[in-house]
Design an enzyme around this catalytic site. Structure first.
Site, short mmCIF file in Angstrom:
data_model
loop_
_atom_site.label_atom_id
_atom_site.label_comp_id
_atom_site.label_asym_id
_atom_site.label_seq_id
_atom_site.Cartn_x
_atom_site.Cartn_y
_atom_site.Cartn_z
N ILE A 17 -3.25 -7.79 -58.11
CA ILE A 17 -2.71 -6.34 -58.30
C ILE A 17 -3.64 -5.62 -57.38
O ILE A 17 -5.05 -5.63 -57.75
CB ILE A 17 -2.69 -5.66 -59.35
CG1 ILE A 17 -1.34 -6.28 -60.17
CG2 ILE A 17 -2.34 -4.29 -59.28
CD1 ILE A 17 -0.94 -5.85 -61.53
N TRP A 138 -15.06 -7.59 -62.16
CA TRP A 138 -14.37 -7.23 -61.25
C TRP A 138 -14.97 -5.74 -60.28
O TRP A 138 -14.12 -5.58 -59.35
CB TRP A 138 -12.88 -6.83 -61.70
CG TRP A 138 -12.82 -6.26 -63.03
CD1 TRP A 138 -12.58 -6.38 -64.22
CD2 TRP A 138 -12.97 -4.62 -62.99
NE1 TRP A 138 -12.83 -5.46 -65.35
CE2 TRP A 138 -13.19 -4.15 -64.48
CE3 TRP A 138 -13.44 -3.52 -62.17
CZ2 TRP A 138 -13.43 -2.90 -64.92
CZ3 TRP A 138 -13.70 -2.19 -62.71
CH2 TRP A 138 -13.65 -1.85 -64.01
N ASN A 139 -15.94 -5.30 -60.90
CA ASN A 139 -16.45 -4.27 -60.35
C ASN A 139 -17.14 -4.36 -58.71
O ASN A 139 -17.05 -3.58 -57.73
CB ASN A 139 -17.32 -3.19 -61.34
CG ASN A 139 -18.43 -4.03 -61.63
OD1 ASN A 139 -18.56 -5.25 -61.60
ND2 ASN A 139 -19.57 -3.36 -61.94
N LYS A 162 -16.70 -18.85 -61.19
CA LYS A 162 -15.40 -18.10 -61.40
C LYS A 162 -15.68 -16.55 -61.41
O LYS A 162 -16.12 -15.79 -62.20
CB LYS A 162 -15.08 -18.62 -62.77
CG LYS A 162 -13.74 -18.12 -63.33
CD LYS A 162 -13.50 -17.90 -64.83
CE LYS A 162 -13.56 -16.54 -65.29
NZ LYS A 162 -12.69 -15.48 -64.85
N LEU A 229 -27.32 -25.72 -76.36
CA LEU A 229 -28.60 -25.10 -75.73
C LEU A 229 -28.62 -24.75 -74.34
O LEU A 229 -29.53 -25.15 -73.77
CB LEU A 229 -29.83 -25.97 -76.23
CG LEU A 229 -30.04 -26.00 -77.75
CD1 LEU A 229 -31.26 -26.61 -78.12
CD2 LEU A 229 -30.09 -24.45 -78.44
N GLU A 235 -25.69 -10.46 -68.05
CA GLU A 235 -25.99 -8.79 -67.48
C GLU A 235 -24.82 -8.17 -67.92
O GLU A 235 -23.74 -8.43 -67.50
CB GLU A 235 -26.04 -8.82 -65.88
CG GLU A 235 -27.09 -9.33 -65.34
CD GLU A 235 -28.31 -8.52 -65.55
OE1 GLU A 235 -28.26 -7.61 -65.94
OE2 GLU A 235 -29.46 -9.21 -65.02
N GLY A 237 -23.26 -4.52 -70.32
CA GLY A 237 -22.61 -3.07 -70.06
C GLY A 237 -23.77 -2.25 -70.15
O GLY A 237 -24.96 -2.71 -70.80
N CYS A 269 -22.15 -0.72 -63.65
CA CYS A 269 -22.78 -1.24 -64.78
C CYS A 269 -23.89 0.04 -65.34
O CYS A 269 -24.07 0.32 -66.23
CB CYS A 269 -23.28 -2.50 -65.22
SG CYS A 269 -24.54 -2.96 -63.71
N LYS A 436 -31.76 -4.68 -75.76
CA LYS A 436 -30.92 -4.55 -76.44
C LYS A 436 -29.49 -5.44 -76.16
O LYS A 436 -29.41 -6.33 -75.60
CB LYS A 436 -30.54 -2.96 -76.93
CG LYS A 436 -31.79 -2.38 -77.41
CD LYS A 436 -31.85 -1.10 -78.22
CE LYS A 436 -31.90 0.04 -77.27
NZ LYS A 436 -31.57 1.37 -78.21
N GLU A 443 -32.17 -10.44 -63.47
CA GLU A 443 -31.60 -11.17 -62.43
C GLU A 443 -32.57 -10.52 -61.10
O GLU A 443 -33.07 -9.36 -61.49
CB GLU A 443 -30.06 -10.89 -61.88
CG GLU A 443 -29.15 -11.61 -63.02
CD GLU A 443 -27.75 -11.52 -62.38
OE1 GLU A 443 -27.10 -10.50 -62.33
OE2 GLU A 443 -27.26 -12.69 -62.17
P1 NAD Z 1 -15.48 -8.93 -68.89
O1 NAD Z 1 -16.55 -9.24 -70.16
O2 NAD Z 1 -14.02 -8.49 -69.31
O3 NAD Z 1 -15.17 -10.28 -68.05
C1 NAD Z 1 -16.29 -10.60 -67.09
C2 NAD Z 1 -15.84 -12.23 -66.75
O4 NAD Z 1 -15.75 -12.81 -67.94
C3 NAD Z 1 -14.45 -12.25 -66.12
O5 NAD Z 1 -14.67 -13.19 -65.11
C4 NAD Z 1 -13.72 -12.63 -67.18
O6 NAD Z 1 -12.64 -13.66 -66.85
C5 NAD Z 1 -14.65 -13.49 -67.93
N1 NAD Z 1 -14.50 -13.74 -69.10
C6 NAD Z 1 -13.45 -13.14 -70.29
N2 NAD Z 1 -13.63 -13.72 -71.47
C7 NAD Z 1 -14.42 -14.98 -71.43
C8 NAD Z 1 -14.92 -15.69 -72.39
N3 NAD Z 1 -14.46 -15.79 -73.64
N4 NAD Z 1 -15.82 -16.61 -71.92
C9 NAD Z 1 -16.29 -16.76 -70.51
N5 NAD Z 1 -15.86 -15.88 -69.62
C10 NAD Z 1 -15.05 -15.11 -70.01
O7 NAD Z 1 -16.06 -7.75 -67.99
P2 NAD Z 1 -15.29 -7.02 -67.01
O8 NAD Z 1 -14.23 -6.03 -67.41
O9 NAD Z 1 -14.77 -7.87 -65.93
O10 NAD Z 1 -16.53 -6.12 -66.46
C11 NAD Z 1 -16.84 -4.86 -66.71
C12 NAD Z 1 -18.17 -4.77 -67.58
O11 NAD Z 1 -19.16 -5.63 -66.75
C13 NAD Z 1 -18.61 -3.55 -67.90
O12 NAD Z 1 -18.98 -3.58 -69.25
C14 NAD Z 1 -19.88 -3.32 -67.20
O13 NAD Z 1 -20.87 -2.77 -67.50
C15 NAD Z 1 -20.37 -4.86 -67.00
N6 NAD Z 1 -21.40 -5.24 -65.74
C16 NAD Z 1 -22.49 -5.35 -66.17
C17 NAD Z 1 -23.42 -5.37 -64.93
C18 NAD Z 1 -24.90 -5.85 -65.03
O14 NAD Z 1 -25.66 -6.28 -63.98
N7 NAD Z 1 -25.44 -5.35 -66.07
C19 NAD Z 1 -22.73 -5.68 -63.64
C20 NAD Z 1 -21.42 -5.16 -63.61
C21 NAD Z 1 -20.65 -5.11 -64.63
#
Ligand code: NAD
Length: 462
Positions: A17, A138-139, A162, A229, A235, A237, A269, A436, A443
């Protein structure tokens, strides 16, 4: 999809979308279990040669950087169409991805000599881990992939990547564009729903999972990786506090605060997610933030004058709405914005919320969208405790006319990056990770590279 250097045909597809319209504008391949096996097998096979020649890997990374530098016209519109951000910001993602490859292509990896005497010569060397399962959100679909790809490849690993089902297209296209720059099987790109991520973390040929996404999914990834293991980097939220000290000038810090909260429409994030301000400065800080919020041009990222695009997807759009409505129901005031923009697409007014405190969901939870709570405080010690009273610990910032004083406060924050008079300052050489529940490992920099390696001690008796 790219598997073993070639196109893997898709039997089934899913819709992608455009968040600016709310309409499906393209279809992405749905990777089957067999295709995923083929991707991991191709990566395993490719690693045998790939791990043997570091000079070739550095050269390949520079080639990748070159391809990315000239691929903006192709990749930037795809990022904007699937993610929503303005084209100029998509360009920063593409160029940033090239920058990360460049940085790692040139990073020193000399082994450390820890003993050299009459008894022994002992070196600490780094070995690749194997095949990396890389999973992205997705961000920032492209650059967050390169936070993994660049160090993983330099270290001698191969990859199955992926992207998020909301933003698969830029990664798929990137995989296609890089087929000539990398040996077959070194970088495989597949797409599918969340279940595909789970298959990857369970896959017996994956030796490392590098995951960026939510805390909730990160915990599932850790559990899923445990039986083998597999090495894991998470990384996750954040709920970053920005603490304004009483000597800060709201007019000096206001724009930077706004930009760090509303970058990528708040979908970062480590964006500022709550602002703590001394009571005496509250109204002035709010006034400045409101003026920036009201001035920000919200619109389709394809249009040249858009500064903030839509929220990326319907569930996230609903979540931001829900958190704002909850805050308003608890007595908060929307000093700017406060509701979705009428019309199609997932547009939301840049929102500044006042008259609320800790205990309100939008202060305590990660909103990940264009709505910022401003909370007042009386005593510094108390506000530091409040800033730290969370499971999150990604980053935070302290703002003051006295940088030394602010630094002292910043080092009391329980988070991976503590900024002073800035926020969101990220760079390839700077390690990034969370305390935490915000993550596991880091990274970027040499530390990020180390997380794609195993330590091998080579001990030679004299
Ligand atoms: P999400 O956890 O829903 O999805 C992230 C990825 O994980 C997607 O590719 C999704 O398809 C996959 N996924 C979903 N379920 C899974 C499973 N059971 N096993 C393995 N993979 C699975 O996160 P989102 O909504 O795409 O992204 C937003 C979140 O990401 C926010 O919380 C944001 O803070 C965090 N984020 C963190 C960083 C960082 O560097 N710390 C950077 C960007 C975003």
């Amino acid at each position: 999809m790219t598997v073993g250097g070639s196109t893997a045909p898709s039997e089934a597809t899913f819709g992608v979308i455009n968040p600016a319209t709310g309409e499906v504008f393209a279809h992405a391949p749905q990777c089957t279990k067999q295709q995923l096996d083929a991707a991991f097998e191709a990566a395993t096979k490719a690693q045998i040669e790939w791990k043997t020649d570091e000079a070739l890997r550095r050269e390949a990374l520079l080639k990748v950087a070159g391809v990315l530098m000239s691929a903006g016209d192709v990749l930037n519109p795809i990022i904007t169409a699937e993610q929503g951000k303005p084209l100029s910001q998509s360009a920063i993602e593409t160029m940033g991805s090239a920058l990360w490859c460049h940085y790692y292509a040139n990073l020193d990896t000399t082994a450390q000599v820890i003993q050299d005497d009459e008894h022994a010569y002992v070196e600490v060397q780094r070995r690749p881990i194997g095949v990396v399962a890389a999973i992205t959100p997705w961000n920032f679909p492209l650059i967050l992939a390169f936070w993994k790809i660049a160090p993983a490849l330099l270290a001698g690993n191969t990859i199955v990547l992926k992207p998020s089902p909301f933003t698969p297209l830029s990664s798929l296209k990137m995989g296609e564009l890089l087929r000539d720059a990398l040996p077959d099987g070194v970088l495989n790109v597949v797409s599918g729903g969340d279940e595909l991520g789970a298959w990857m973390t369970q896959h017996p040929l994956a030796r490392k999972v590098s995951f960026t996404g939510s805390v909730q999914t990160g915990k599932k990834v850790a559990i899923s990786a445990a039986p083998d293991l597999k090495r894991v980097t998470l990384e996750l939220g954040g709920n970053d506090p920005a603490i304004i000290l009483d000597d800060a000038d709201p007019h000096v810090v206001g724009k930077a605060l706004f930009d760090a909260a509303f970058a990528n429409n708040g979908q970062v994030c480590s964006a500022i997610k709550r602002v703590y301000v001394p009571e005496a400065l509250h109204d002035e800080v709010v006034e400045v933030l409101v003026s920036h919020a009201n001035a920000a041009k919200v619109g389709d990222g394809m249009l040249a004058d858009s500064e903030l695009g839509p929220i990326n997807n319907r569930p996230q759009f609903e979540r931001v709405k829900e958190l704002v409505i909850d805050a308003l129901n608890q007595g908060a005031t929307a000093a700017a914005g406060g509701k979705a923009v009428d019309g199609s697409g997932y547009f939301f007014e840049p929102t500044i919320l006042t008259g609320l405190s800790d205990g309100t969901r939008i202060v305590d939870e990660e909103q990940f969208g264009p709505a910022l709570p401003v909370v007042s405080y009386r005593h510094l010690d108390e506000v530091i405790d409040r800033a730290n009273a969370t499971h999150f610990g990604l980053s935070g910032s302290v703002w003051s006319a006295d940088a030394d004083r602010a630094t002292q406060v910043a080092t009391r924050l329980e988070c991976g990056t503590a900024w002073v008079n800035t926020h969101l300052a990220l760079a390839p050489h700077q390690p990034f990770g969370g305390f935490k529940w915000s993550g596991l490992g880091v990274e970027n920099g040499s530390w990020g590279l180390a997380s794609f390696t195993e330590i091998q001690v080579v001990h030679r008796k004299r």
